[in-house]
Design a protein around this motif. Structure first.
Motif, PDB file in Angstrom:
ATOM      1  N   VAL A  92      45.796  10.398 -11.344  1.00  0.00           N
ATOM      2  CA  VAL A  92      46.254   9.012 -11.491  1.00  0.00           C
ATOM      3  C   VAL A  92      45.697   8.484 -12.808  1.00  0.00           C
ATOM      4  O   VAL A  92      44.495   8.537 -13.055  1.00  0.00           O
ATOM      5  N   VAL A  93      46.593   8.005 -13.659  1.00  0.00           N
ATOM      6  CA  VAL A  93      46.195   7.570 -15.000  1.00  0.00           C
ATOM      7  C   VAL A  93      46.822   6.214 -15.314  1.00  0.00           C
ATOM      8  O   VAL A  93      47.727   5.750 -14.625  1.00  0.00           O
ATOM      9  N   LEU A  94      46.337   5.596 -16.377  1.00  0.00           N
ATOM     10  CA  LEU A  94      46.939   4.357 -16.854  1.00  0.00           C
ATOM     11  C   LEU A  94      48.290   4.670 -17.477  1.00  0.00           C
ATOM     12  O   LEU A  94      48.404   5.551 -18.331  1.00  0.00           O
ATOM     13  N   CYS A  95      49.323   3.969 -17.041  1.00  0.00           N
ATOM     14  CA  CYS A  95      50.684   4.206 -17.534  1.00  0.00           C
ATOM     15  C   CYS A  95      51.251   2.939 -18.162  1.00  0.00           C
ATOM     16  O   CYS A  95      50.965   1.826 -17.713  1.00  0.00           O
ATOM     17  N   HIS A  96      52.065   3.126 -19.165  1.00  0.00           N
ATOM     18  CA  HIS A  96      52.742   2.009 -19.813  1.00  0.00           C
ATOM     19  C   HIS A  96      53.787   1.409 -18.886  1.00  0.00           C
ATOM     20  O   HIS A  96      53.934   0.196 -18.783  1.00  0.00           O
ATOM     21  N   LYS A  97      54.574   2.266 -18.240  1.00  0.00           N
ATOM     22  CA  LYS A  97      55.573   1.911 -17.232  1.00  0.00           C
ATOM     23  C   LYS A  97      56.836   1.243 -17.780  1.00  0.00           C
ATOM     24  O   LYS A  97      57.692   0.803 -17.015  1.00  0.00           O
ATOM     25  N   THR A 102      62.849   1.787 -27.359  1.00  0.00           N
ATOM     26  CA  THR A 102      62.792   0.462 -27.978  1.00  0.00           C
ATOM     27  C   THR A 102      61.391  -0.130 -27.970  1.00  0.00           C
ATOM     28  O   THR A 102      61.138  -1.121 -28.651  1.00  0.00           O
ATOM     29  N   ASN A 103      60.486   0.471 -27.216  1.00  0.00           N
ATOM     30  CA  ASN A 103      59.104  -0.019 -27.178  1.00  0.00           C
ATOM     31  C   ASN A 103      58.149   0.875 -27.967  1.00  0.00           C
ATOM     32  O   ASN A 103      56.935   0.760 -27.824  1.00  0.00           O
ATOM     33  N   ILE A 104      58.713   1.752 -28.778  1.00  0.00           N
ATOM     34  CA  ILE A 104      57.907   2.657 -29.587  1.00  0.00           C
ATOM     35  C   ILE A 104      58.248   2.452 -31.065  1.00  0.00           C
ATOM     36  O   ILE A 104      59.412   2.493 -31.446  1.00  0.00           O
ATOM     37  N   ILE A 105      57.225   2.216 -31.877  1.00  0.00           N
ATOM     38  CA  ILE A 105      57.417   2.037 -33.316  1.00  0.00           C
ATOM     39  C   ILE A 105      56.600   3.089 -34.048  1.00  0.00           C
ATOM     40  O   ILE A 105      55.424   3.299 -33.749  1.00  0.00           O
ATOM     41  N   TYR A 106      57.237   3.744 -35.019  1.00  0.00           N
ATOM     42  CA  TYR A 106      56.541   4.704 -35.865  1.00  0.00           C
ATOM     43  C   TYR A 106      56.547   4.168 -37.291  1.00  0.00           C
ATOM     44  O   TYR A 106      57.604   3.966 -37.882  1.00  0.00           O
ATOM     45  N   THR A 107      55.371   3.897 -37.844  1.00  0.00           N
ATOM     46  CA  THR A 107      55.278   3.374 -39.192  1.00  0.00           C
ATOM     47  C   THR A 107      53.958   3.787 -39.806  1.00  0.00           C
ATOM     48  O   THR A 107      52.930   3.865 -39.115  1.00  0.00           O
ATOM     49  N   ASP A 108      53.981   4.041 -41.093  1.00  0.00           N
ATOM     50  CA  ASP A 108      52.775   4.472 -41.808  1.00  0.00           C
ATOM     51  C   ASP A 108      52.100   5.641 -41.105  1.00  0.00           C
ATOM     52  O   ASP A 108      50.865   5.707 -41.018  1.00  0.00           O
ATOM     53  N   GLU A 109      52.929   6.558 -40.600  1.00  0.00           N
ATOM     54  CA  GLU A 109      52.450   7.768 -39.927  1.00  0.00           C
ATOM     55  C   GLU A 109      51.601   7.458 -38.694  1.00  0.00           C
ATOM     56  O   GLU A 109      50.753   8.246 -38.278  1.00  0.00           O
ATOM     57  N   LYS A 110      51.859   6.320 -38.093  1.00  0.00           N
ATOM     58  CA  LYS A 110      51.170   5.941 -36.857  1.00  0.00           C
ATOM     59  C   LYS A 110      52.199   5.505 -35.820  1.00  0.00           C
ATOM     60  O   LYS A 110      53.269   5.005 -36.166  1.00  0.00           O
ATOM     61  N   ILE A 111      51.851   5.698 -34.557  1.00  0.00           N
ATOM     62  CA  ILE A 111      52.728   5.303 -33.453  1.00  0.00           C
ATOM     63  C   ILE A 111      52.137   4.079 -32.759  1.00  0.00           C
ATOM     64  O   ILE A 111      50.947   4.058 -32.427  1.00  0.00           O
ATOM     65  N   PHE A 112      52.962   3.072 -32.551  1.00  0.00           N
ATOM     66  CA  PHE A 112      52.541   1.858 -31.860  1.00  0.00           C
ATOM     67  C   PHE A 112      53.446   1.633 -30.650  1.00  0.00           C
ATOM     68  O   PHE A 112      54.661   1.838 -30.722  1.00  0.00           O
ATOM     69  N   LEU A 113      52.852   1.204 -29.542  1.00  0.00           N
ATOM     70  CA  LEU A 113      53.604   0.901 -28.331  1.00  0.00           C
ATOM     71  C   LEU A 113      53.637  -0.607 -28.108  1.00  0.00           C
ATOM     72  O   LEU A 113      52.607  -1.281 -28.207  1.00  0.00           O
ATOM     73  N   LEU A 114      54.802  -1.116 -27.761  1.00  0.00           N
ATOM     74  CA  LEU A 114      54.994  -2.537 -27.501  1.00  0.00           C
ATOM     75  C   LEU A 114      55.196  -2.782 -26.010  1.00  0.00           C
ATOM     76  O   LEU A 114      55.424  -1.866 -25.236  1.00  0.00           O
ATOM     77  N   ASP A 115      55.125  -4.047 -25.631  1.00  0.00           N
ATOM     78  CA  ASP A 115      55.538  -4.504 -24.296  1.00  0.00           C
ATOM     79  C   ASP A 115      54.701  -3.865 -23.190  1.00  0.00           C
ATOM     80  O   ASP A 115      55.174  -3.038 -22.412  1.00  0.00           O
TER      81      ASP A 115
END
Length: 208
Positions: A92-97, A102-115
């Motif tokens: 059991v782990v922490l999940c974004h759910k 549309t909730n994933i952004i890739y910029t400057d060689e980094k991944i960011f999660l939204l929402d």
């Protein structure tokens, strides 16, 4: 659920206890299917009066879906208890759910999660199962699976400190969480293109 022509039931133990007939589309008078978590509906199989309609269920030869797709859904429903027992062996782990493109952004060689407002605990693999199957181009499903699943497991196994996991039971989880939605979308599609899209997604899930 008392509608005498159709019942659509999707039950997940943590998200939808007791949920039945949750979709407006379920009022359609020509289709019935059920998805039941074993703890909520042990032994339930087309038990409502609606399910007795002799030309509209997945169990009936008159179902418009291809036979192998119907059998995939039926077998998953039939074996849901044993399938959940396998899934429940995962950490059991922490999940974004709400883990989709549309909730994933890739910029400057980094991944960011939204929402993150639906974040919570779940079984390992929940997020990646959603990513490779939810609202995507059907032709890319297998490509995403080949690329994302090994990377997900590699990162988890290297950094979690939990015993190594090799099988996320993704196909079964995708069928239980999203396959039924695509069945509904197929049945209630307003255009042939929408119907074909849903059928293609179901076929790709079948091939996983």
């Amino acid at each position: 659920a008392q509608n005498d022509n159709c019942t659509f039931s999707v039950c997940h133990p943590e998200l939808a206890k007791g949920l039945e007939n949750s979709s407006p589309a379920a009022q359609n008078d020509n289709f019935t299917f059920s998805v039941c978590h074993p703890e909520l509906a042990k032994g339930l199989e087309n038990s409502s009066p609606a399910a007795q309609n002799d030309n509209c269920t997945l169990h009936n030869d008159a179902c418009p879906l291809p036979k192998h797709i119907c059998e995939m859904i039926i077998e998953t429903d039939k074996n849901s208890e044993s399938l959940w027992e396998k899934i429940e062996t995962l950490p059991v782990v922490l999940c974004h759910k709400d883990f989709w493109i549309t909730n994933i952004i890739y910029t400057d060689e980094k991944i960011f999660l939204l929402d993150w407002d639906t974040t919570g605990f779940g079984y390992l693999g929940e997020d990646v199962a959603q990513l490779i199957s939810d609202d995507i181009d059907a032709e890319k499903m297998h490509e995403y699976c080949r690329a994302c699943v090994p990377a997900y497991l590699k990162g988890f196994n290297e950094h979690s400190g939990i015993p190594q996991v090799n099988d996320l039971h993704l196909r079964d989880r995708i069928i239980m969480s999203l396959g039924y939605r695509y069945v509904e979308n197929y049945k209630f599609a307003e255009t042939e293109e929408e119907r074909e899209t849903s059928l293609n997604l179901l076929q790709k899930i079948y091939e996983l």
